[in-house]
Design an enzyme around this catalytic site. Structure first.
Site, short mmCIF file in Angstrom:
data_model
loop_
_atom_site.label_atom_id
_atom_site.label_comp_id
_atom_site.label_asym_id
_atom_site.label_seq_id
_atom_site.Cartn_x
_atom_site.Cartn_y
_atom_site.Cartn_z
N PHE A 104 0.55 -0.63 -0.43
CA PHE A 104 0.28 0.12 0.18
C PHE A 104 0.57 1.45 0.11
O PHE A 104 1.41 1.72 0.98
CB PHE A 104 -0.95 -0.31 1.55
CG PHE A 104 -1.45 1.34 1.14
CD1 PHE A 104 -2.84 1.28 0.21
CD2 PHE A 104 -1.67 1.81 1.25
CE1 PHE A 104 -3.55 2.31 0.27
CE2 PHE A 104 -2.54 3.38 1.65
CZ PHE A 104 -4.06 3.11 1.00
N ASP A 128 9.00 2.84 1.53
CA ASP A 128 7.95 3.33 2.39
C ASP A 128 8.17 3.52 3.37
O ASP A 128 7.48 1.88 4.32
CB ASP A 128 6.72 2.89 1.19
CG ASP A 128 5.18 3.66 2.11
OD1 ASP A 128 5.56 4.38 3.41
OD2 ASP A 128 4.73 3.77 1.08
N LYS A 162 2.50 9.92 8.20
CA LYS A 162 1.88 9.55 9.85
C LYS A 162 2.00 10.22 10.55
O LYS A 162 1.52 11.48 11.13
CB LYS A 162 1.76 7.91 9.64
CG LYS A 162 1.03 7.69 8.11
CD LYS A 162 0.40 6.00 7.98
CE LYS A 162 -1.13 6.13 7.34
NZ LYS A 162 -0.35 5.07 6.46
C1 LIG Z 1 -0.59 4.89 4.91
C2 LIG Z 1 0.28 4.70 4.08
C3 LIG Z 1 0.45 5.74 3.14
C4 LIG Z 1 -0.54 6.50 2.85
O1 LIG Z 1 -0.36 7.99 2.76
P1 LIG Z 1 -1.47 9.29 3.10
O2 LIG Z 1 -0.98 10.42 4.22
O3 LIG Z 1 -2.83 9.00 3.53
O4 LIG Z 1 -1.30 9.62 2.06
C5 LIG Z 1 1.91 5.32 2.35
N1 LIG Z 1 2.13 4.36 2.35
C6 LIG Z 1 1.87 3.15 3.73
C7 LIG Z 1 2.67 2.56 3.59
C8 LIG Z 1 1.16 3.90 3.86
O5 LIG Z 1 0.37 2.99 5.33
#
Ligand SMILES: *Cc1c(COP(=O)(O)O)cnc(C)c1O
Length: 395
Positions: free
Chosen positions: A138, A223, A252
């Site tokens: 994700f 990520d 986050k």
């Molecule tokens: C939540 C998340 C995103 C997206 O972040 P947003 O601030 O909602 O755009 C991207 N990568 C990972 C691994 C995430 O958990």
């Protein structure tokens, strides 16, 4: 009109909130939140890995108020101090040499995708724009980030997707090796998959990806949006694996509750983008950066992250001891914990909420626990007891 009715009338329904069961939250403090009726809940969702330091941490609140009274926004036409100090902190505590600021995880990944494409063109050839990502990953909801996301259900209805993404299997190095061609510029991976079901990478896998990237002049992009900022018991999850990425993304928890995104880059990767090639109006906003500075300082304080690792092990041990016949797996790293069950996860979430515990469920079967990192073993015990009660009503 009732506020929940007003919500349905005026907000586009992308969140599937249920008026009967979705809480209306009014206040948060530490590990707890309160609803509009004054009921208290132990919050093991933490705004989806955002409130790592709990709700309204006084040091973060103070940093926000202090900065808000002086300067709330300028533009990246000008220098501001909190932004520069935060970049210095992040460079000090990470593998990156330089930082780019934006506002969310998806945006941070967009920046990384643009950087990787430019890098491929400059270092390899004009056609080297492909990025290999993992199934079940994700990476966010913008068009490129959702294309990078290896879950077809999120693509449906939005085709055509962005060109240049290939999908391999998480923790299967050979599947990545097979997709590398002259067209590849980068590999993008979560060291611990979050939304896909809480799956930590293996060390051989991440170290293998590092070697593969070195052999083929590819950027390795981590990520760390969810698994970073202390969630796994290290400031960056990559530290568990002794692997350094060329580029990483954060969001986050970094802002201590305010919206922020960061891309960090190392070596030549950090010199790839030049003036005019990328930007964000709010990127590096002084109030947000002041909050993030306070959050980072709290996370790196002596002994704090060691505690997280210990509490994570304790939590997983307690989950394995639950009396419930349908436990399939307990997994995770630090306080990023998943409990896979052969049952109705959504129902468990509802039952826990009724008993005063907020948890989250992904893919219908994996209960995800993201307690604030300040939660104690006593809080974990309370959560386990409430969860056990909820599961007993199911057995
Ligand atoms: C939540 C998340 C995103 C997206 O972040 P947003 O601030 O909602 O755009 C991207 N990568 C990972 C691994 C995430 O958990």
């Amino acid at each position: 009109m009732d506020l929940k009715d007003l919500e349905r009338k005026n907000i586009i329904n992308t969140y599937n909130r249920q008026p009967e069961t979705t809480l209306f939250l009014k206040r948060g403090e530490g590990v707890h939140v309160w609803d509009d009726a004054g009921n208290r809940y132990l919050d093991f969702v933490s705004g989806l890995a955002v409130n790592n330091l709990g709700h309204c941490h006084p040091t973060i609140v103070e940093a926000i108020c202090h900065q808000a009274q002086r300067l709330m926004h300028t533009s990246n036409l000008y220098y501001t101090e909190p932004q520069i100090l935060l970049a210095e902190q992040l460079v000090k505590y990470s593998s990156a040499d330089k930082i780019f600021f934006c506002n969310s995880g998806a945006e941070a990944n967009e920046a990384a995708i643009k950087l990787a494409r430019k890098y491929g063109k400059v270092k390899k050839n004009n056609e080297a724009f492909e990025i290999i990502t993992a199934a079940r990953s994700f990476h966010g909801r913008t068009l490129a980030a959702i294309t990078a996301t290896g879950q077809p259900k999120y693509h449906k209805g939005f085709e055509p997707m962005v060109a240049g993404f290939r999908y391999a299997e998480f923790n299967d190095l050979q599947s990545f090796v097979e997709l590398v061609t002259d067209k590849t510029c980068a590999i993008l991976i979560e060291p611990v998959q979050g939304e896909g079901g809480v799956y930590p990478a293996t060390t051989e896998f991440l170290q293998g990806l590092r070697q593969l990237c070195d052999q083929h002049q590819l950027l390795l992009i981590f990520d760390e949006v969810q698994c970073g900022m202390g969630r796994t018991g290290k400031l960056f999850a990559a530290e568990h694996y002794d692997v350094e990425a060329d580029v990483y993304t954060l969001a986050k928890a970094l802002g201590g509750g305010l919206p922020i995104g960061v891309m960090g880059a190392k070596g030549e990767a950090a010199e790839t983008l030049v003036p005019g090639e990328h930007a964000s109006t709010f990127g590096g906003n002084p109030v947000v950066c002041a909050a993030a500075n306070a959050a980072v300082n709290l996370l790196v304080a002596d002994g704090f992250l060691e505690q997280v690792l210990k509490k994570g092990e304790y939590f997983k041990k307690r989950l394995r001891e639950l009396s419930y016949t349908k436990i399939v797996d307990v997994r995770g790293l630090g306080l990023m914990v998943g409990l896979e069950i052969d049952g109705d996860g959504a129902q468990v979430v509802r039952l826990c909420q009724e008993k005063g515990l907020l948890i989250n469920c992904i893919g219908g079967k994996t209960l995800r626990f993201l307690p604030p990192l300040i939660a104690t073993e006593e809080h974990i015990d309370i959560a386990i007891n409430l969860l056990q009660k909820a599961l007993l009503t199911l057995n």
